[in-house]
Write an enzyme that holds these catalytic residues in place. Structure first.
Site, PDB file in Angstrom:
ATOM      1  N   LYS A   1       5.922  -9.605 -77.408  1.00 65.64           N
ATOM      2  CA  LYS A   1       6.618  -9.996 -76.178  1.00 65.64           C
ATOM      3  C   LYS A   1       8.132  -9.845 -76.388  1.00 65.64           C
ATOM      4  O   LYS A   1       8.701 -10.416 -77.327  1.00 65.64           O
ATOM      5  CB  LYS A   1       6.256 -11.453 -75.866  1.00 65.64           C
ATOM      6  CG  LYS A   1       6.350 -11.818 -74.416  1.00 65.64           C
ATOM      7  CD  LYS A   1       5.727 -13.201 -74.210  1.00 65.64           C
ATOM      8  CE  LYS A   1       5.914 -13.690 -72.815  1.00 65.64           C
ATOM      9  NZ  LYS A   1       5.495 -15.092 -72.677  1.00 65.64           N
TER      10      LYS A   1
HETATM   11  C1  E4P Z   1       5.002 -16.260 -69.363  1.00 69.45           C
HETATM   12  O1  E4P Z   1       4.666 -15.532 -70.249  1.00 69.45           O
HETATM   13  C2  E4P Z   1       5.663 -17.557 -69.577  1.00 69.45           C
HETATM   14  O2  E4P Z   1       5.170 -18.104 -70.768  1.00 69.45           O
HETATM   15  C3  E4P Z   1       5.356 -18.567 -68.512  1.00 69.45           C
HETATM   16  O3  E4P Z   1       4.461 -18.079 -67.539  1.00 69.45           O
HETATM   17  C4  E4P Z   1       6.507 -19.322 -68.001  1.00 69.45           C
HETATM   18  O4  E4P Z   1       6.037 -20.275 -67.095  1.00 69.45           O
HETATM   19  P1  E4P Z   1       6.905 -21.543 -66.657  1.00 69.45           P
HETATM   20  O5  E4P Z   1       7.959 -21.058 -65.710  1.00 69.45           O
HETATM   21  O6  E4P Z   1       5.916 -22.447 -65.969  1.00 69.45           O
HETATM   22  O7  E4P Z   1       7.485 -22.132 -67.911  1.00 69.45           O
END
Ligand code: E4P
Length: 219
Positions: A87
């Site tokens: 990522k």
């Molecule tokens: C995506 O990969 C992120 O980990 C995640 O969806 C972020 O979500 P949040 O805005 O609820 O923290």
């Protein structure tokens, strides 16, 4: 449509996997910290534990923000297991890293995406997955779902192979709307997946069927 669970919690990952509908996992440094995981060795061991539960596609995020650091870290993460997807944040060096990993055959998930322009860049660089954060856009009065529709339209125009991974999905309607708009994947907490089960007419209908069955059987 693929379902990923957005957590580093092993029990929740197991529960979602046992339901039989889980296609992958996304984590981020905040989710790892929430589970109390820190230190390189512990982080790697935790990713390995996640990989051992699911069939494929475990997003593991780099912490570095410079090209060399992201490449070094991404390679280390990819070595943990074939299921790892590296990522990478949507920043300038991140775009270069996406391109590099694409040429090396290492899958990537481009994270922290908030605009169509960023989505085009990531697709051009060969990202395997693109993570637009819809809930965080909604939080600041922008329409996160509108962005999913816009990106889906653009990707279709050019047959981009990057999969749209709707992230920061907060509730069941986010998920359903993402399905309507053509997102390839959604990542969300367990409660959003299990929330799809709920309907009062299912509950009352089942109660009635069971009561009628018992009555007919003289119970
Ligand atoms: C995506 O990969 C992120 O980990 C995640 O969806 C972020 O979500 P949040 O805005 O609820 O923290």
């Amino acid at each position: 449509m693929k379902f990923f669970i957005d957590t580093a919690n092993l029990d929740e990952i197991r529960e979602a996997y046992d339901l039989g509908v889980l296609d992958g996992v996304t984590t981020n440094p905040s989710l790892m910290a929430k589970e109390g995981i820190s230190g390189e060795a512990n982080v790697k061991a935790h990713y390995k534990a996640i990989c051992d539960i699911v069939d494929d596609k475990v997003s593991a995020e780099v912490i570095s923000t410079d090209f060399d650091g992201m490449i070094r870290e991404g390679k280390e993460l990819a070595k943990i297991d074939d299921k790892i997807v590296v990522k990478i944040p949507m920043i300038k060096d991140g775009v270069k890293a996406l391109k590099y990993f694409h040429s090396e055959g290492i899958r990537t998930n481009c994270t922290l995406v908030f605009s169509a322009g960023q989505a085009i860049l990531a697709a051009k660089a060969g990202a395997s997955f693109l993570s637009p954060f819809i809930g965080r856009l909604d939080d600041i009065s922008y329409d996160g779902l509108e962005l999913i529709g816009q990106i889906a339209h653009i990707y279709q125009n050019y047959d981009f192979e990057t999969e749209i991974l709707a992230a920061s999905v907060r509730h069941t309607m986010h998920l359903i709307k993402c399905a309507e708009l053509g997102a390839d994947v959604v990542t969300c907490p367990l409660k959003v997946i299990t929330g799809l089960l709920k309907h009062p007419l299912t509950d009352s209908g089942l109660a009635q069927f069971l009561a009628d069955h018992a009555k007919a059987a003289g119970k």
